[in-house]
Design a protein around this motif. Structure first.
Motif, PDB file in Angstrom:
ATOM      1  N   ILE A 271       0.786  -1.236   0.000  1.00 36.07           N
ATOM      2  CA  ILE A 271       0.000   0.000   0.000  1.00 36.07           C
ATOM      3  C   ILE A 271       0.819   1.288   0.000  1.00 36.07           C
ATOM      4  O   ILE A 271       0.256   2.356  -0.284  1.00 36.07           O
ATOM      5  CB  ILE A 271      -0.976   0.025   1.199  1.00 36.07           C
ATOM      6  CG1 ILE A 271      -0.230  -0.100   2.532  1.00 36.07           C
ATOM      7  CG2 ILE A 271      -2.031  -1.056   1.050  1.00 36.07           C
ATOM      8  CD1 ILE A 271      -1.131   0.016   3.748  1.00 36.07           C
ATOM      9  N   ILE A 272       2.119   1.245   0.317  1.00 33.10           N
ATOM     10  CA  ILE A 272       2.874   2.497   0.308  1.00 33.10           C
ATOM     11  C   ILE A 272       3.148   2.939  -1.133  1.00 33.10           C
ATOM     12  O   ILE A 272       3.059   2.155  -2.081  1.00 33.10           O
ATOM     13  CB  ILE A 272       4.219   2.369   1.059  1.00 33.10           C
ATOM     14  CG1 ILE A 272       5.117   1.319   0.383  1.00 33.10           C
ATOM     15  CG2 ILE A 272       4.006   2.071   2.517  1.00 33.10           C
ATOM     16  CD1 ILE A 272       6.551   1.357   0.855  1.00 33.10           C
ATOM     17  N   THR A 273       3.487   4.203  -1.297  1.00 34.79           N
ATOM     18  CA  THR A 273       3.968   4.702  -2.580  1.00 34.79           C
ATOM     19  C   THR A 273       5.392   4.182  -2.762  1.00 34.79           C
ATOM     20  O   THR A 273       6.273   4.474  -1.954  1.00 34.79           O
ATOM     21  CB  THR A 273       3.970   6.241  -2.599  1.00 34.79           C
ATOM     22  OG1 THR A 273       2.643   6.713  -2.337  1.00 34.79           O
ATOM     23  CG2 THR A 273       4.453   6.771  -3.936  1.00 34.79           C
ATOM     24  N   PHE A 274       5.632   3.384  -3.797  1.00 33.28           N
ATOM     25  CA  PHE A 274       6.941   2.728  -3.906  1.00 33.28           C
ATOM     26  C   PHE A 274       7.904   3.447  -4.850  1.00 33.28           C
ATOM     27  O   PHE A 274       9.081   3.089  -4.939  1.00 33.28           O
ATOM     28  CB  PHE A 274       6.790   1.263  -4.320  1.00 33.28           C
ATOM     29  CG  PHE A 274       6.267   1.046  -5.722  1.00 33.28           C
ATOM     30  CD1 PHE A 274       7.141   0.935  -6.792  1.00 33.28           C
ATOM     31  CD2 PHE A 274       4.911   0.954  -5.956  1.00 33.28           C
ATOM     32  CE1 PHE A 274       6.665   0.727  -8.079  1.00 33.28           C
ATOM     33  CE2 PHE A 274       4.419   0.750  -7.229  1.00 33.28           C
ATOM     34  CZ  PHE A 274       5.297   0.637  -8.301  1.00 33.28           C
ATOM     35  N   THR A 275       7.451   4.465  -5.561  1.00 35.35           N
ATOM     36  CA  THR A 275       8.339   5.188  -6.469  1.00 35.35           C
ATOM     37  C   THR A 275       8.422   6.664  -6.105  1.00 35.35           C
ATOM     38  O   THR A 275       7.522   7.232  -5.496  1.00 35.35           O
ATOM     39  CB  THR A 275       7.856   5.087  -7.926  1.00 35.35           C
ATOM     40  OG1 THR A 275       6.540   5.668  -8.034  1.00 35.35           O
ATOM     41  CG2 THR A 275       7.833   3.651  -8.395  1.00 35.35           C
ATOM     42  N   GLY A 276       9.529   7.271  -6.502  1.00 37.00           N
ATOM     43  CA  GLY A 276       9.727   8.704  -6.391  1.00 37.00           C
ATOM     44  C   GLY A 276      10.356   9.196  -7.687  1.00 37.00           C
ATOM     45  O   GLY A 276      10.587   8.412  -8.608  1.00 37.00           O
ATOM     46  N   SER A 277      10.660  10.474  -7.759  1.00 37.57           N
ATOM     47  CA  SER A 277      11.249  11.041  -8.969  1.00 37.57           C
ATOM     48  C   SER A 277      12.587  11.678  -8.645  1.00 37.57           C
ATOM     49  O   SER A 277      12.699  12.447  -7.685  1.00 37.57           O
ATOM     50  CB  SER A 277      10.316  12.087  -9.595  1.00 37.57           C
ATOM     51  OG  SER A 277       9.120  11.480 -10.026  1.00 37.57           O
ATOM     52  N   ALA A 278      13.589  11.349  -9.438  1.00 35.79           N
ATOM     53  CA  ALA A 278      14.900  11.971  -9.311  1.00 35.79           C
ATOM     54  C   ALA A 278      14.899  13.283 -10.087  1.00 35.79           C
ATOM     55  O   ALA A 278      14.029  13.511 -10.946  1.00 35.79           O
ATOM     56  CB  ALA A 278      15.975  11.034  -9.844  1.00 35.79           C
ATOM     57  N   PRO A 279      15.858  14.175  -9.803  1.00 31.85           N
ATOM     58  CA  PRO A 279      15.915  15.451 -10.530  1.00 31.85           C
ATOM     59  C   PRO A 279      15.976  15.287 -12.041  1.00 31.85           C
ATOM     60  O   PRO A 279      15.488  16.112 -12.789  1.00 31.85           O
ATOM     61  CB  PRO A 279      17.198  16.096  -9.983  1.00 31.85           C
ATOM     62  CG  PRO A 279      17.375  15.505  -8.622  1.00 31.85           C
ATOM     63  CD  PRO A 279      16.876  14.100  -8.740  1.00 31.85           C
ATOM     64  N   GLU A 280      16.593  14.195 -12.517  1.00 32.94           N
ATOM     65  CA  GLU A 280      16.704  13.966 -13.956  1.00 32.94           C
ATOM     66  C   GLU A 280      15.419  13.394 -14.555  1.00 32.94           C
ATOM     67  O   GLU A 280      15.362  13.098 -15.747  1.00 32.94           O
ATOM     68  CB  GLU A 280      17.858  12.996 -14.250  1.00 32.94           C
ATOM     69  CG  GLU A 280      19.225  13.460 -13.770  1.00 32.94           C
ATOM     70  CD  GLU A 280      19.437  13.197 -12.287  1.00 32.94           C
ATOM     71  OE1 GLU A 280      18.576  12.523 -11.663  1.00 32.94           O
ATOM     72  OE2 GLU A 280      20.447  13.679 -11.738  1.00 32.94           O
ATOM     73  N   GLY A 281      14.405  13.215 -13.735  1.00 31.68           N
ATOM     74  CA  GLY A 281      13.148  12.669 -14.223  1.00 31.68           C
ATOM     75  C   GLY A 281      13.098  11.158 -14.207  1.00 31.68           C
ATOM     76  O   GLY A 281      12.129  10.552 -14.666  1.00 31.68           O
ATOM     77  N   LEU A 282      14.135  10.508 -13.698  1.00 31.43           N
ATOM     78  CA  LEU A 282      14.152   9.051 -13.625  1.00 31.43           C
ATOM     79  C   LEU A 282      13.260   8.566 -12.482  1.00 31.43           C
ATOM     80  O   LEU A 282      13.047   9.266 -11.499  1.00 31.43           O
ATOM     81  CB  LEU A 282      15.583   8.550 -13.412  1.00 31.43           C
ATOM     82  CG  LEU A 282      16.605   8.904 -14.499  1.00 31.43           C
ATOM     83  CD1 LEU A 282      17.998   8.454 -14.066  1.00 31.43           C
ATOM     84  CD2 LEU A 282      16.223   8.267 -15.831  1.00 31.43           C
TER      85      LEU A 282
END
Length: 338
Positions: free
Chosen positions: A234-245
């Motif tokens: 149920i947690i949010t498993f992704t984030g965004s790096a400054p490069e958009g990755l």
């Protein structure tokens, strides 16, 4: 709601306001009598939020009035608005919150009519919760709130997205009590559908995002065999790096680093790489997640390396099939417009 005879004296918000002003000077006895004898529609008491009418009412009197309004089947939102207005006024005037008003908030939050034919103002509930859930007493209040919400989720009479702000407040001030109540299920309850009901789309902010990694891991370590797997669903498993990755979220990374069963937790994340709710290209979203498997660090075991290789191959096959499906769908849609 109780039947009310039309009152010749109380017909509009403007005609109710003088009664409220009088109550500020002489106490709320007249208002209580008006409520008990059903002299006006309950919605009329919402004018008690206007012009600072509650600012000089003693906390105990206002608490009694608020709870009396909340006793009406249509009175919850009215009572909530009156309390939130007074609490906001106290904050703006830099006055301390009266204990009776904190108690009123705690009592009111334990009456939230989840799943009933009442549209609950999530933001107002959250504002009251942020003030009234602090401290040891807030934990037992949260347990009641979350039990009521949980029941409505299990019988599908409510959706978690409609109570996101309230849950954020519960997690912010009583994280472990909220997790204990929300995620620990009766053995007779099938967990699959329930945990699906707790997830948010990639365009929504999950209330669980407000929980620190330290608190999350401490909670999981109380029952590591089950809790790491529950949280991974149920947690949010992704984030965004400054490069958009696409990168692992801090919470997901913490689970992977601390779980005693990395493969089980990672298998849940990999399954979630294949979204069941999405916008745009599903294949593109799946492709963006593959790189996460290459960032697990130098301590990867041989078994985990084998698992990653197998899952990568399956993902690539599924992505290719999804691209063909999306291309075919695009062609069919284009042909319909020719």
């Amino acid at each position: 709601a109780r039947f009310r005879r039309p009152s010749p004296c109380i017909g509009t918000i403007h005609s109710v306001a003088p009664i409220f002003r009088a109550a500020c000077r002489r106490g709320v006895g007249r208002l209580k009598q008006s409520l008990q004898t059903a002299q006006a529609p309950i919605s009329m008491y919402g004018s008690y939020t206007l012009d600072g009418l509650t600012n000089d009412v003693a906390g105990k009197d206002l608490k009694d009035l608020i709870l009396l309004i909340a006793d009406d089947s249509d009175g919850f939102n009215v009572a909530l608005d009156i309390l939130q207005t007074r609490l906001q006024a106290d904050l703006s005037a830099r006055r301390g919150y009266e204990p009776d008003l904190i108690q009123a908030g705690q009592d009111l939050l334990q009456r939230i009519p989840f799943g009933k034919d009442v549209r609950i103002d999530d933001r107002t509930c959250a504002r009251v919760a942020e003030i009234c859930l602090i401290g040891p007493a807030g934990a037992s209040v949260v347990e009641t709130i979350v039990l009521l919400l949980k029941k409505s989720l299990l019988d599908c009479s409510s959706y978690i997205s409609g109570h996101r702000k309230l849950l954020e407040a519960c997690f912010k001030f009583q994280a472990e009590a909220t997790l204990d109540t929300l995620l620990v299920l009766d053995p007779l309850i099938a967990p699959g559908h329930y945990f699906d009901s707790l997830t948010f789309s990639d365009r929504e902010v999950s209330p669980l995002d407000s929980i620190s990694c330290n608190i999350l891991i401490r909670w999981c370590d109380k029952d590591p065999k089950h809790r790491y797997i529950q949280i991974a669903q149920i947690i949010t498993f992704t984030g965004s790096a400054p490069e958009g990755l696409t990168v692992w979220s801090d919470q997901a990374r913490a689970l992977i680093d601390h779980t005693p069963d990395t493969i089980s937790v990672l298998s849940i994340f990999v399954e979630r790489f294949r979204p069941t709710i999405w916008s745009g290209s599903r294949a593109t979203q799946m492709q963006a997640c593959i790189g996460l498997l290459d960032t697990l660090g130098p301590d990867t075991t041989p078994d985990l390396l084998t698992f990653i290789a197998q899952e990568r191959r399956k993902l690539l096959e599924d992505i290719e099939a999804q691209r063909h499906e999306e291309a075919g769908h695009g062609r069919r849609r284009y042909e319909r417009f020719e």
